[in-house]
Enzyme design. Structure first.
Site, mmCIF file in Angstrom:
data_model
loop_
_atom_site.group_PDB
_atom_site.id
_atom_site.type_symbol
_atom_site.label_atom_id
_atom_site.label_comp_id
_atom_site.label_asym_id
_atom_site.label_seq_id
_atom_site.Cartn_x
_atom_site.Cartn_y
_atom_site.Cartn_z
ATOM 1 N N LYS A 109 -29.430 -20.004 -48.884
ATOM 2 C CA LYS A 109 -30.073 -18.815 -49.459
ATOM 3 C C LYS A 109 -31.501 -19.180 -49.819
ATOM 4 O O LYS A 109 -31.792 -20.353 -50.098
ATOM 5 C CB LYS A 109 -29.327 -18.357 -50.726
HETATM 6 P P1 NAD Z 1 -31.567 -3.650 -52.096
HETATM 7 O O1 NAD Z 1 -32.809 -4.249 -52.649
HETATM 8 O O2 NAD Z 1 -31.650 -2.848 -50.846
HETATM 9 O O3 NAD Z 1 -30.895 -2.700 -53.213
HETATM 10 C C1 NAD Z 1 -30.559 -3.140 -54.487
HETATM 11 C C2 NAD Z 1 -30.080 -1.936 -55.271
HETATM 12 O O4 NAD Z 1 -29.662 -2.371 -56.568
HETATM 13 C C3 NAD Z 1 -31.171 -0.884 -55.489
HETATM 14 O O5 NAD Z 1 -30.616 0.406 -55.392
HETATM 15 C C4 NAD Z 1 -31.598 -1.151 -56.919
HETATM 16 O O6 NAD Z 1 -32.167 -0.016 -57.549
HETATM 17 C C5 NAD Z 1 -30.271 -1.526 -57.543
HETATM 18 N N1 NAD Z 1 -30.414 -2.217 -58.805
HETATM 19 C C6 NAD Z 1 -31.229 -3.253 -59.113
HETATM 20 N N2 NAD Z 1 -31.081 -3.576 -60.424
HETATM 21 C C7 NAD Z 1 -30.171 -2.721 -60.935
HETATM 22 C C8 NAD Z 1 -29.605 -2.539 -62.196
HETATM 23 N N3 NAD Z 1 -29.983 -3.311 -63.232
HETATM 24 N N4 NAD Z 1 -28.677 -1.566 -62.369
HETATM 25 C C9 NAD Z 1 -28.304 -0.763 -61.344
HETATM 26 N N5 NAD Z 1 -28.810 -0.888 -60.109
HETATM 27 C C10 NAD Z 1 -29.726 -1.844 -59.901
HETATM 28 O O7 NAD Z 1 -30.539 -4.857 -51.967
HETATM 29 P P2 NAD Z 1 -29.241 -4.916 -51.074
HETATM 30 O O8 NAD Z 1 -29.608 -5.577 -49.792
HETATM 31 O O9 NAD Z 1 -28.573 -3.611 -51.092
HETATM 32 O O10 NAD Z 1 -28.385 -5.991 -51.883
HETATM 33 C C11 NAD Z 1 -27.549 -5.607 -52.980
HETATM 34 C C12 NAD Z 1 -26.543 -6.702 -53.235
HETATM 35 O O11 NAD Z 1 -25.779 -6.911 -52.040
HETATM 36 C C13 NAD Z 1 -27.128 -8.071 -53.588
HETATM 37 O O12 NAD Z 1 -26.235 -8.720 -54.469
HETATM 38 C C14 NAD Z 1 -27.139 -8.801 -52.259
HETATM 39 O O13 NAD Z 1 -27.103 -10.202 -52.409
HETATM 40 C C15 NAD Z 1 -25.837 -8.280 -51.662
HETATM 41 N N6 NAD Z 1 -25.740 -8.397 -50.208
HETATM 42 C C16 NAD Z 1 -26.673 -7.832 -49.395
HETATM 43 C C17 NAD Z 1 -26.521 -7.950 -48.019
HETATM 44 C C18 NAD Z 1 -27.461 -7.280 -47.059
HETATM 45 O O14 NAD Z 1 -27.185 -7.322 -45.839
HETATM 46 N N7 NAD Z 1 -28.506 -6.626 -47.500
HETATM 47 C C19 NAD Z 1 -25.440 -8.668 -47.486
HETATM 48 C C20 NAD Z 1 -24.495 -9.214 -48.348
HETATM 49 C C21 NAD Z 1 -24.658 -9.064 -49.708
#
Ligand code: NAD
Length: 420
Positions: A109
Site C-alpha cells: 500500500k
Molecule cells: P473515495 O475517496 O472514492 O470515497 C471515500 C468516501 O468516504 C467519500 O464519499 C467520502 O466523503 C467518504 N468519507 C470520508 N470520510 C468520511 C467520514 N468521516 N464519514 C463518512 N464518510 C466519509 O474512496 P474509495 O475508493 O471509495 O474508498 C473507500 C474505502 O474503500 C477505503 O477504505 C478504501 O481503502 C476501500 N477500498 C477501495 C477500493 C477501490 O477500488 N477504490 C478497493 C478496495 C477497498
C-alpha cells in the site's frame, strides 16, 4: 483515520486478528513472525513547486508487506491523516485479500500525507509525478503494482503510468492498474469494488436464507465515493431498499428507500452529497446505528469502535472499506450475532479486476465489460465459499475465517519457497 485512545490503530487491529487466527490454527511461530512485519518500508520526501512559486515538501510511503505469493499489489491513498501505521495495515490487508481470492499477488500500500482537496490539479500532478520518481525502482510489472485508493482515481494512475514509462523509456501500462480505458485500463474496473460488495452482500443474504425477491431487505451505506456509490447503485439494482447513504459532508435517510440513481448522479456532478435533497438529512452516527438488514461501511477505517459498537443494529455488515471495524469492537458485534463479511473478502472485487487489467496489459488483448465481470464473479464466489467453510469448520466469525484461509495459503507458500 486518526487513531483515538478509544480503539486500536489499524496495524494493531490487523495484529489482533492475526493473533486470533494463529491461535485457532495453532500456527507455527515462524509464520506469525514473518507476517507480523512488512518486508520493506519506503518513506520518501516529495518536494513540490506550488502554484504560488513556493516549494513544499510532503511525506510519502510505500509499504511492501509480502511478496510470498507474487508481486505486491495495493492502492495509493492521498489524505491528511495518512501515516505509516495506517499504510502498514492497509498493505497487510492487501496480502490477506490477494491470498483469500487466490490471486498471484502479495500485498502493498502507498500513501501521501496531503489534503488533496486543498491543492490544484497542477500541484496534484506534480506531487504524483514526484512520488513516482521517488519509487521508480520499487514499482514494476513484476515487482510492485499500485492502484487507486481514497482520493486517487484513474487520473492519478494515468500520471503514474506516464511518468514511470518516461523514466523507463518504454510504454509499461501493466505497472499500475485502475488506469483510464484509453490508456490500457480494464472495462469494469471503475465499479469493480462496489460490484464485489454487492456480490458479497447477495451471497451473505443467501447463506442466511434471506431472499430480497420475497422480502424487503433494507440497507444503509456509509461512504459514497467510488466504493459506496457503486455498491449502493448495484445493491439497489438487485432489489435492496437503500434507506440511508452518507459521506464526509453528512447523511440522508428515507424509510421508503432513496432514489439511488439520482444520488449517484448528484454525487458525481457535485463531488459529494452536500446539498442532496432526495432524503431527510441526518448524521453518519445515526446512519451507522440504523436498524437495517445490511450495513455497508464503505468510507474509511475505525468507523465502528468500542464507542458505538453497542449501538449497531444491522443484521449483516458488508465491509466496503478497509478496516471499518476496530478490533476492539469485534467482540461486541460478535456477541450481537451480526454476520460480518470482512473487508478482505467484501471489497476484493477491486483487486480482482485489477488483476484482470494487469493480465490484459501483459498479453495486449482487451475483454468486454461483460467478460470481465463474468470472470470476476466465480473468483469472488469461490473466495466467499472458502471463507464460509472455514467459518463453519473452526466455528469462528467470518473475519477470522478469512484470516485463516489467507494464512493457510501464505504458510504453504512460505514453506515451499524453502530457507525458513
Ligand atoms: P473515495 O475517496 O472514492 O470515497 C471515500 C468516501 O468516504 C467519500 O464519499 C467520502 O466523503 C467518504 N468519507 C470520508 N470520510 C468520511 C467520514 N468521516 N464519514 C463518512 N464518510 C466519509 O474512496 P474509495 O475508493 O471509495 O474508498 C473507500 C474505502 O474503500 C477505503 O477504505 C478504501 O481503502 C476501500 N477500498 C477501495 C477500493 C477501490 O477500488 N477504490 C478497493 C478496495 C477497498
Amino acid at each position: 483515520m486518526a487513531n483515538t485512545s478509544q480503539n486500536l490503530s489499524p496495524f494493531a487491529s490487523f495484529m489482533a486478528r492475526l493473533n486470533v487466527a494463529a491461535e485457532v490454527l495453532n500456527l507455527e511461530q515462524r509464520f506469525l513472525d514473518i507476517l507480523s512485519m512488512p518486508e520493506k518500508t519506503h518513506i520518501v520526501s516529495l518536494p513540490v513547486k506550488m502554484d504560488d512559486g513556493s516549494v513544499k515538501v510532503y511525506e510519502g510511503y510505500r509499504v511492501i508487506h509480502s511478496t510470498v505469493m507474487g508481486p505486491s499489489k495495493g492502492g495509493i491513498r492521498y489524505a491528511d491523516y495518512v501515516d505509516l501505521d495506517e499504510v502498514k495495515a492497509l498493505a497487510a490487508w492487501m496480502t490477506l485479500k490477494c491470498a483469500v481470492v487466490g490471486l498471484p499477488y502479495g500485498g502493498a500500500k502507498g500513501g501521501i500525507t496531503i489534503n488533496p482537496k486543498g491543492m490544484s490539479v497542477g500541484e496534484l500532478e506534480r506531487i504524483t509525478r514526484a512520488y513516482t520518481r521517488a519509487l521508480k525502482d520499487v514499482f514494476g510489472v513484476d515487482t510492485d503494482i499500485p492502484a487507486p485508493d481514497m482520493n486517487t482515481s484513474k487520473r492519478e494512475m494515468a500520471w503514474i503510468a506516464n511518468e514511470y514509462s518516461r523514466i523507463k523509456g518504454a510504454i509499461i501500462p501493466g505497472v499500475i492498474t485502475g488506469k483510464p480505458l484509453e490508456l490500457g485500463g480494464s472495462k469494469g474496473r471503475t465499479q469493480a469494488t462496489g460490484f464485489g460488495v454487492m456480490v458479497s452482500c447477495m451471497l451473505a443474504l443467501k447463506k442466511l436464507g434471506i431472499d430480497p425477491k420475497q422480502e424487503t431487505v433494507t440497507c444503509a451505506v456509509h461512504g459514497f465515493g467510488n466504493v459506496g456509490s457503486w455498491a449502493a447503485k448495484l445493491m439497489a439494482e438487485q432489489g435492496l431498499k437503500i434507506v440511508a447513504i452518507g459521506d464526509h459532508t453528512g447523511a440522508y435517510y428515507d424509510e421508503n428507500g432513496l432514489d439511488i440513481p439520482a444520488a449517484f448522479e448528484y454525487a458525481a456532478a457535485n463531488k459529494s452529497l452536500a446539498g442532496f435533497t432526495g432524503g431527510k438529512a441526518f448524521t453518519n452516527e445515526e446512519l451507522l446505528a440504523l436498524e437495517v438488514d445490511v450495513l455497508s461501511p464503505s468510507a474509511l477505517e475505525n468507523c465502528i469502535t468500542l464507542k458505538n459498537a453497542k449501538d449497531i443494529k444491522a443484521r449483516i455488515i458488508v465491509e466496503g472499506a478497509n478496516g471499518p471495524v476496530a478490533a476492539e469492537a469485534d467482540a461486541i458485534l460478535n456477541e450481537k450475532g451480526i454476520f460480518i463479511v470482512p473487508d478482505v473478502l467484501a471489497n476484493a472485487g477491486g483487486v480482482t479486476v485489477s488483476y484482470l487489467e494487469w493480465c490484459q496489459n501483459r498479453f495486449g488483448y482487451y475483454y468486454s465489460e461483460e467478460e470481465v465481470l463474468k470472470m470476476t464473479v466465480p473468483m469472488l464466489e469461490n473466495a466467499f465459499e472458502r471463507v464460509y467453510e472455514a467459518h463453519k469448520k473452526h466455528n469462528t466469525p467470518m473475519r477470522i475465517a478469512a484470516y485463516i484461509v489467507a494464512v493457510e495459503r501464505l504458510s504453504i507458500g512460505i514453506t515451499m519457497q524453502g530457507e525458513y
